[in-house]
Write a protein that holds these residues in place. Sequence first.
Motif, PDB file in Angstrom:
ATOM      1  N   VAL A  35       0.855  -1.188   0.000  1.00 48.05           N
ATOM      2  CA  VAL A  35       0.000   0.000   0.000  1.00 48.05           C
ATOM      3  C   VAL A  35       0.890   1.237   0.000  1.00 48.05           C
ATOM      4  CG1 VAL A  35      -1.836   1.260   1.157  1.00 48.05           C
ATOM      5  CG2 VAL A  35      -1.780  -1.249   1.268  1.00 48.05           C
ATOM      6  N   ARG A  36       0.788   2.029  -1.050  1.00 50.20           N
ATOM      7  CA  ARG A  36       1.539   3.285  -1.162  1.00 50.20           C
ATOM      8  C   ARG A  36       0.648   4.428  -0.690  1.00 50.20           C
ATOM      9  NH1 ARG A  36       2.129   2.792  -5.879  1.00 50.20           N
ATOM     10  NH2 ARG A  36       4.289   2.120  -6.128  1.00 50.20           N
ATOM     11  N   VAL A  37       1.185   5.323   0.127  1.00 50.36           N
ATOM     12  CA  VAL A  37       0.414   6.454   0.637  1.00 50.36           C
ATOM     13  C   VAL A  37       0.988   7.758   0.078  1.00 50.36           C
ATOM     14  CG1 VAL A  37      -0.460   7.659   2.668  1.00 50.36           C
ATOM     15  CG2 VAL A  37      -0.084   5.183   2.760  1.00 50.36           C
ATOM     16  N   LYS A  38       0.215   8.418  -0.777  1.00 49.96           N
ATOM     17  CA  LYS A  38       0.614   9.713  -1.311  1.00 49.96           C
ATOM     18  C   LYS A  38       0.077  10.823  -0.401  1.00 49.96           C
ATOM     19  CE  LYS A  38       0.965   8.464  -6.212  1.00 49.96           C
ATOM     20  NZ  LYS A  38       0.499   8.771  -7.596  1.00 49.96           N
ATOM     21  N   ASN A  39       0.849  11.902  -0.251  1.00 44.70           N
ATOM     22  CA  ASN A  39       0.469  13.005   0.639  1.00 44.70           C
ATOM     23  C   ASN A  39       0.164  12.479   2.034  1.00 44.70           C
ATOM     24  OD1 ASN A  39       0.570  14.752  -1.643  1.00 44.70           O
ATOM     25  ND2 ASN A  39      -1.561  14.250  -2.133  1.00 44.70           N
ATOM     26  N   ALA A  40       1.047  11.618   2.526  1.00 41.34           N
ATOM     27  CA  ALA A  40       0.843  10.943   3.812  1.00 41.34           C
ATOM     28  C   ALA A  40       0.658  11.953   4.944  1.00 41.34           C
ATOM     29  CB  ALA A  40       2.030  10.043   4.118  1.00 41.34           C
ATOM     30  N   PRO A  41      -0.076  11.597   5.989  1.00 37.84           N
ATOM     31  CA  PRO A  41      -0.248  12.496   7.137  1.00 37.84           C
ATOM     32  C   PRO A  41       1.103  12.940   7.695  1.00 37.84           C
ATOM     33  CG  PRO A  41      -1.698  10.593   7.315  1.00 37.84           C
ATOM     34  CD  PRO A  41      -0.793  10.318   6.160  1.00 37.84           C
ATOM     35  N   GLN A  42       1.161  14.194   8.131  1.00 42.52           N
ATOM     36  CA  GLN A  42       2.401  14.734   8.683  1.00 42.52           C
ATOM     37  C   GLN A  42       2.569  14.370  10.148  1.00 42.52           C
ATOM     38  OE1 GLN A  42       4.750  16.334   6.627  1.00 42.52           O
ATOM     39  NE2 GLN A  42       3.291  15.389   5.196  1.00 42.52           N
ATOM     40  N   GLU A  43       1.631  13.615  10.666  1.00 40.54           N
ATOM     41  CA  GLU A  43       1.699  13.144  12.046  1.00 40.54           C
ATOM     42  C   GLU A  43       1.788  11.623  12.051  1.00 40.54           C
ATOM     43  OE1 GLU A  43      -2.027  13.510  14.172  1.00 40.54           O
ATOM     44  OE2 GLU A  43      -3.064  13.953  12.278  1.00 40.54           O
ATOM     45  N   THR A 113      10.070   3.503   1.681  1.00 42.52           N
ATOM     46  CA  THR A 113       9.412   4.474   0.806  1.00 42.52           C
ATOM     47  C   THR A 113       9.723   4.130  -0.642  1.00 42.52           C
ATOM     48  OG1 THR A 113      11.314   5.995   0.835  1.00 42.52           O
ATOM     49  CG2 THR A 113       9.604   6.312   2.532  1.00 42.52           C
ATOM     50  N   ASP A 114       8.910   4.662  -1.571  1.00 40.71           N
ATOM     51  CA  ASP A 114       9.212   4.482  -2.985  1.00 40.71           C
ATOM     52  C   ASP A 114      10.192   5.546  -3.435  1.00 40.71           C
ATOM     53  OD1 ASP A 114       7.781   6.831  -3.305  1.00 40.71           O
ATOM     54  OD2 ASP A 114       6.044   5.879  -4.252  1.00 40.71           O
ATOM     55  N   GLU A 115      10.479   5.577  -4.742  1.00 41.16           N
ATOM     56  CA  GLU A 115      11.482   6.504  -5.255  1.00 41.16           C
ATOM     57  C   GLU A 115      11.076   7.964  -5.088  1.00 41.16           C
ATOM     58  OE1 GLU A 115       8.611   5.273  -8.376  1.00 41.16           O
ATOM     59  OE2 GLU A 115       9.920   4.213  -6.966  1.00 41.16           O
ATOM     60  N   SER A 116       9.765   8.225  -4.869  1.00 41.21           N
ATOM     61  CA  SER A 116       9.284   9.602  -4.676  1.00 41.21           C
ATOM     62  C   SER A 116       9.147   9.965  -3.205  1.00 41.21           C
ATOM     63  CB  SER A 116       7.928   9.793  -5.385  1.00 41.21           C
ATOM     64  OG  SER A 116       8.059   9.570  -6.774  1.00 41.21           O
ATOM     65  N   GLY A 117       9.529   9.046  -2.326  1.00 40.38           N
ATOM     66  CA  GLY A 117       9.443   9.319  -0.890  1.00 40.38           C
ATOM     67  C   GLY A 117       8.103   8.999  -0.273  1.00 40.38           C
ATOM     68  N   ASN A 118       7.193   8.369  -1.040  1.00 40.84           N
ATOM     69  CA  ASN A 118       5.889   8.001  -0.486  1.00 40.84           C
ATOM     70  C   ASN A 118       6.029   6.768   0.406  1.00 40.84           C
ATOM     71  OD1 ASN A 118       4.327   9.964  -2.022  1.00 40.84           O
ATOM     72  ND2 ASN A 118       4.773   8.706  -3.813  1.00 40.84           N
ATOM     73  N   PRO A 119       5.439   6.783   1.593  1.00 40.57           N
ATOM     74  CA  PRO A 119       5.534   5.625   2.486  1.00 40.57           C
ATOM     75  C   PRO A 119       4.928   4.371   1.860  1.00 40.57           C
ATOM     76  CG  PRO A 119       4.713   7.556   3.662  1.00 40.57           C
ATOM     77  CD  PRO A 119       4.699   7.899   2.195  1.00 40.57           C
ATOM     78  N   LEU A 120       5.564   3.230   2.126  1.00 37.64           N
ATOM     79  CA  LEU A 120       5.072   1.939   1.649  1.00 37.64           C
ATOM     80  C   LEU A 120       4.768   1.044   2.846  1.00 37.64           C
ATOM     81  CD1 LEU A 120       7.602   1.232  -1.259  1.00 37.64           C
ATOM     82  CD2 LEU A 120       5.292   2.169  -1.454  1.00 37.64           C
ATOM     83  N   HIS A 121       3.585   0.485   2.856  1.00 36.17           N
ATOM     84  CA  HIS A 121       3.182  -0.473   3.891  1.00 36.17           C
ATOM     85  C   HIS A 121       3.028  -1.832   3.218  1.00 36.17           C
ATOM     86  CE1 HIS A 121       2.030   2.681   6.917  1.00 36.17           C
ATOM     87  NE2 HIS A 121       1.969   3.393   5.803  1.00 36.17           N
ATOM     88  N   THR A 122       3.826  -2.800   3.638  1.00 36.66           N
ATOM     89  CA  THR A 122       3.829  -4.113   3.002  1.00 36.66           C
ATOM     90  C   THR A 122       3.125  -5.138   3.872  1.00 36.66           C
ATOM     91  OG1 THR A 122       5.913  -3.621   1.876  1.00 36.66           O
ATOM     92  CG2 THR A 122       5.271  -5.933   2.024  1.00 36.66           C
ATOM     93  N   PHE A 123       2.234  -5.897   3.265  1.00 27.83           N
ATOM     94  CA  PHE A 123       1.528  -6.984   3.943  1.00 27.83           C
ATOM     95  C   PHE A 123       1.796  -8.259   3.141  1.00 27.83           C
ATOM     96  CE2 PHE A 123      -0.593  -3.003   4.667  1.00 27.83           C
ATOM     97  CZ  PHE A 123      -0.791  -2.994   6.046  1.00 27.83           C
ATOM     98  N   ALA A 124       2.306  -9.270   3.816  1.00 19.44           N
ATOM     99  CA  ALA A 124       2.767 -10.447   3.086  1.00 19.44           C
ATOM    100  C   ALA A 124       2.524 -11.722   3.879  1.00 19.44           C
ATOM    101  CB  ALA A 124       4.260 -10.313   2.767  1.00 19.44           C
ATOM    102  N   TYR A 125       2.458 -12.806   3.169  1.00 16.89           N
ATOM    103  CA  TYR A 125       2.327 -14.179   3.622  1.00 16.89           C
ATOM    104  C   TYR A 125       0.898 -14.654   3.380  1.00 16.89           C
ATOM    105  CZ  TYR A 125       4.475 -18.266   5.802  1.00 16.89           C
ATOM    106  OH  TYR A 125       5.021 -19.509   6.031  1.00 16.89           O
ATOM    107  N   HIS A 126       0.615 -15.886   3.746  1.00 13.36           N
ATOM    108  CA  HIS A 126      -0.607 -16.550   3.307  1.00 13.36           C
ATOM    109  C   HIS A 126      -1.883 -15.876   3.781  1.00 13.36           C
ATOM    110  CE1 HIS A 126       1.621 -19.891   1.597  1.00 13.36           C
ATOM    111  NE2 HIS A 126       2.304 -20.016   2.719  1.00 13.36           N
TER     112      HIS A 126
END
Length: 300
Positions: A35-43, A113-126
């Motif tokens: 999940v990529r978050v653009k304009n992520a909360p500043q808090e 984060t991605d190359e633009s600095g957007n936070p990345l949230h990774t969820f993985a496994y079965h």
Amino acid sequence: MKRKITWLFLCTLLISLILSITAFADFGPKPQLVVRVKNAPQETYYLDLLAEGEYDDTDGYQGIEWSYHEREDTLDGELLDALRSAVPDGWHACTAQGTNGAPMWGNLYAENTDESGNPLHTFAYHGVPETYRIIIVTKSGETWISDVQQRQTLQSSTTVTWDGENSAGSVPPVFAAYALQFLSTFVPTVLIEGALLLLFGFSWKENRKVFLLTNLVTQGGLALYIAFTVLNHGVSGWSYIFFAPIEIVITVFESAFYYRALKGQSKSCAMLYGICANAASALLGIAIAEPVWRFVVSIS
């Protein structure tokens, strides 16, 4: 002498191909959603996946135990409680609470984060759900929950554009992944096999139409094959098993076709070229498959 060197080159390629496939064969693909978050909360905020059904803490997997084992002190207890309280009826938070039926690792707070600095949230496994919603809760008390979404491939991504209550989620079209997958195999294959065509002494002018048409057909077929196998199973060591049979079919087809159609050298040379060219392009495919797939995942 020239023929011995050519056969040595061929044998080396084939041995390398076998060893490469074997080296990756003990890693199985797992479900994943980024999940990529653009304009992520500043808090400070937490983001989690919601799955259908109430969480069964007697028969499920505790999300915090799986995701933050021995790192619980990195979590904000009040924010974690606020997220749990915001979960709507009929759903459960896969990381903040847990999963029913299969375990999952998740990132409540972004660790990459991605190359633009957007936070990345990774969820993985079965335990990554196929049908899901996304929840975001901020330190100041803002809450946003997405509409119901579907994970269309085993490993995929989605983007949230944050704007408080007006936030929006979007899932990139899968056809973009198909197109990229075709280009990622077609372009390197044409470059490598085209260079070998010249090294084997074939005239580009005389053979370019046969060469380009053959690769367009075979790489198009490969793209369709991947779309129905690898794209829906993800990339890891086991995925190379999917490549082996189709590469063999392509090698046999191209070698037989080149035997009849290439001009300027002997038929045995044309067949040998087909085998060497496909071995070389297959090795490159193995080398670039995972990084290309990671990029495909980011847009699918």
